[in-house]
Design a protein around this motif. Structure first.
Motif, short mmCIF file in Angstrom:
data_model
loop_
_atom_site.label_atom_id
_atom_site.label_comp_id
_atom_site.label_asym_id
_atom_site.label_seq_id
_atom_site.Cartn_x
_atom_site.Cartn_y
_atom_site.Cartn_z
N ILE A 20 -1.06 22.49 -1.73
CA ILE A 20 -2.31 21.94 -2.24
C ILE A 20 -1.94 20.86 -3.26
CG2 ILE A 20 -4.46 22.41 -3.47
CD1 ILE A 20 -4.32 25.27 -2.41
N ALA A 21 -2.40 19.65 -3.05
CA ALA A 21 -1.97 18.55 -3.90
C ALA A 21 -3.05 17.47 -3.98
CB ALA A 21 -0.68 17.93 -3.37
N ARG A 22 -3.05 16.78 -5.09
CA ARG A 22 -3.84 15.55 -5.16
C ARG A 22 -2.99 14.46 -4.52
NH1 ARG A 22 -8.14 13.35 -7.52
NH2 ARG A 22 -8.64 15.29 -8.60
N CYS A 23 -3.51 13.84 -3.49
CA CYS A 23 -2.70 12.89 -2.73
C CYS A 23 -3.58 11.87 -2.02
CB CYS A 23 -1.85 13.62 -1.70
SG CYS A 23 -2.82 14.53 -0.47
N SER A 24 -2.97 10.79 -1.58
CA SER A 24 -3.60 9.85 -0.67
C SER A 24 -2.78 9.83 0.61
CB SER A 24 -3.67 8.45 -1.29
OG SER A 24 -2.37 7.96 -1.59
N VAL A 25 -3.43 9.48 1.71
CA VAL A 25 -2.78 9.56 3.01
C VAL A 25 -3.05 8.29 3.80
CG1 VAL A 25 -2.52 10.89 5.14
CG2 VAL A 25 -3.14 12.06 3.01
N ASP A 26 -1.99 7.73 4.40
CA ASP A 26 -2.12 6.55 5.26
C ASP A 26 -1.51 6.84 6.62
OD1 ASP A 26 -3.10 4.12 3.51
OD2 ASP A 26 -1.71 5.26 2.26
N LEU A 73 9.38 15.56 9.11
CA LEU A 73 8.84 15.35 7.77
C LEU A 73 9.99 15.04 6.83
CD1 LEU A 73 6.77 15.51 5.44
CD2 LEU A 73 7.12 17.99 5.44
N LYS A 74 9.91 13.89 6.16
CA LYS A 74 10.91 13.52 5.17
C LYS A 74 10.24 13.41 3.81
CE LYS A 74 13.86 10.95 8.41
NZ LYS A 74 14.50 9.64 8.72
N GLU A 75 10.73 14.19 2.86
CA GLU A 75 10.20 14.15 1.49
C GLU A 75 11.08 13.19 0.70
OE1 GLU A 75 9.34 18.03 -0.21
OE2 GLU A 75 9.37 18.90 1.81
N GLY A 76 10.65 11.94 0.62
CA GLY A 76 11.46 10.90 -0.01
C GLY A 76 11.32 10.85 -1.51
N ASP A 77 12.00 9.89 -2.10
CA ASP A 77 11.92 9.69 -3.54
C ASP A 77 10.54 9.15 -3.91
OD1 ASP A 77 14.55 10.45 -3.75
OD2 ASP A 77 15.32 8.41 -3.51
N GLY A 78 10.15 9.38 -5.17
CA GLY A 78 8.86 8.86 -5.62
C GLY A 78 7.67 9.62 -5.09
N ASP A 79 7.92 10.89 -4.68
CA ASP A 79 6.83 11.76 -4.20
C ASP A 79 6.08 11.19 -3.00
OD1 ASP A 79 7.30 13.67 -6.20
OD2 ASP A 79 6.13 12.53 -7.65
N VAL A 80 6.78 10.50 -2.13
CA VAL A 80 6.19 10.00 -0.89
C VAL A 80 6.76 10.79 0.28
CG1 VAL A 80 5.92 8.04 0.66
CG2 VAL A 80 5.82 7.69 -1.81
N TRP A 81 5.88 11.43 1.04
CA TRP A 81 6.28 12.16 2.23
C TRP A 81 5.94 11.30 3.45
CZ3 TRP A 81 4.48 17.98 1.86
CH2 TRP A 81 5.02 18.55 0.70
N THR A 82 6.86 11.25 4.39
CA THR A 82 6.65 10.47 5.61
C THR A 82 6.82 11.38 6.83
OG1 THR A 82 7.49 8.48 4.55
CG2 THR A 82 7.31 8.45 6.95
N VAL A 83 5.77 11.46 7.65
CA VAL A 83 5.81 12.24 8.89
C VAL A 83 5.86 11.25 10.05
CG1 VAL A 83 4.71 14.06 10.23
CG2 VAL A 83 4.37 13.97 7.74
N VAL A 84 6.86 11.40 10.94
CA VAL A 84 7.03 10.47 12.06
C VAL A 84 7.08 11.26 13.35
CG1 VAL A 84 8.45 8.62 13.03
CG2 VAL A 84 8.37 8.95 10.55
N ILE A 140 2.17 10.34 3.14
CA ILE A 140 1.43 11.12 2.14
C ILE A 140 2.01 10.80 0.76
CG2 ILE A 140 0.70 13.43 1.43
CD1 ILE A 140 1.47 14.36 4.31
N THR A 141 1.19 10.22 -0.10
CA THR A 141 1.62 9.89 -1.45
C THR A 141 1.13 10.98 -2.40
OG1 THR A 141 1.52 7.54 -0.93
CG2 THR A 141 1.60 8.14 -3.27
N MET A 142 2.06 11.78 -2.90
CA MET A 142 1.73 12.91 -3.76
C MET A 142 1.55 12.44 -5.21
SD MET A 142 1.79 15.29 -1.57
CE MET A 142 2.50 16.88 -1.36
#
Length: 220
Positions: free
Chosen positions: A5-11, A56-67, A76-78
Motif C-alpha cells: 500500500i503506497a502513495r504513488c503515481s503510475v504511467d 518487476l525491477k525496483e530501481g533507484d529513486g523509488d521507481v518500479w518498472t514492470v515490463v 510506478i513512482t513511489m
C-alpha cells in the motif's frame, strides 16, 4: 503474494499511454508474475495491470518498472510506502463451478462439434500449473484449441485464458495452441480484448445444447 500500500503515481507506456496521478493505492504482485494497481473502489477490477509473464525491477529513486514480453511498461513512482508484506498462499484448489457452468462444460465437451465440423475432444479440465483448462480439443486441421467457458464472459475470463495459453504454448507437443472464449453472454469489452489477443469468441445457447437429443444409441 506481495501486498504493497503506497502513495504513488503510475504511467503505462505501450500501445497507448495512460497516467494515474498521485494517490494512495494497493499494489498486488502475484506469484504468477502479474502486477496490478487497485483503488478502494471498482470492486475487484484494477486501475491498471500487467499480465504475466512480466518482470518487476525496483530501481533507484523509488521507481518500479514492470515490463512484459511485448516491451510494454508500467512505471510506478513511489512517494510513500505505507505497508509492504509478503504471504505464501500455496496452490489454490480452484473454483468449484456452479451447476449451470459445470453442465455447460459437460454439454459442450460431449458436443464439441458445436465449435466446428471435424473438431475432437482431447480432455475436459486439462491440468496446468495454474489450474485446469475447461476444455482442450483439436480443430478440423488438427490444431490444439483451449476453450474457457463462462456463463457471462468478462475481461477476467479473457485474462484467465491468456495465462493458460501462455503455459500451453510452452509445451512442444501441444503448440501452437489457439484460444476460444465461450459464454452464454460476452461483454463488449471482453470481446474487444479477446480479439486483440487473437482469441476467438463463441456465444453458446445453453438451452439449445441442453435440448439436443442424444442420438448416439439410436438406430433410426
Amino acid at each position: 503474494m506481495r501486498l504493497v500500500i503506497a502513495r504513488c503515481s503510475v504511467d503505462y507506456a505501450g500501445r497507448l499511454t495512460a497516467h494515474l496521478p498521485s494517490a494512495p493505492r494497493l499494489i498486488l504482485i502475484k506469484a504468477d508474475g502479474s502486477v496490478s494497481i487497485h483503488a478502494d473502489d471498482r470492486a475487484y477490477k484494477p486501475l491498471n495491470w500487467m499480465s504475466p509473464p512480466c518482470t518487476l525491477k525496483e530501481g533507484d529513486g523509488d521507481v518500479w518498472t514492470v515490463v512484459n514480453k511485448a516491451g510494454e511498461k508500467l512505471i510506478i513512482t513511489m512517494e510513500e510506502v505505507l505497508h509492504d508484506s509478503s504471504h505464501e498462499l500455496g496452490v489454490d484448489p480452484g473454483l468449484i463451478k456452479d451447476g449451470v457452468e459445470a453442465h455447460l462444460q459437460e454439454l459442450l465437451a460431449d458436443r464439441i462439434e458445436t465449435l466446428g465440423d471435424g473438431w475432437t475432444l482431447i480432455r475436459r479440465e486439462y491440468p496446468t500449473a495454474i489450474g485446469p483448462v475447461d476444455i482442450l480439443c483439436r480443430d478440423a486441421d488438427g490444431g490444439t484449441v483451449a476453450v474457457e467457458l463462462k456463463r457471462r464472459g468478462e475481461i477476467d475470463g479473457v485474462e484467465q485464458l491468456t495465462r493458460y495459453l501462455e503455459l500451453l504454448n510452452r509445451d512442444p507437443h501441444l503448440a501452437p495452441v489457439k484460444g476460444i472464449f465461450a459464454a452464454q453472454e460476452i461483454k463488449p469489452q471482453a470481446r474487444v480484448l479477446a480479439t486483440d489477443r487473437g482469441i476467438g469468441c463463441v456465444v453458446l445457447d445453453y438451452d439449445a445444447l441442453r435440448g439436443i437429443e442424444d442420438d448416439k444409441l439410436r438406430l433410426f
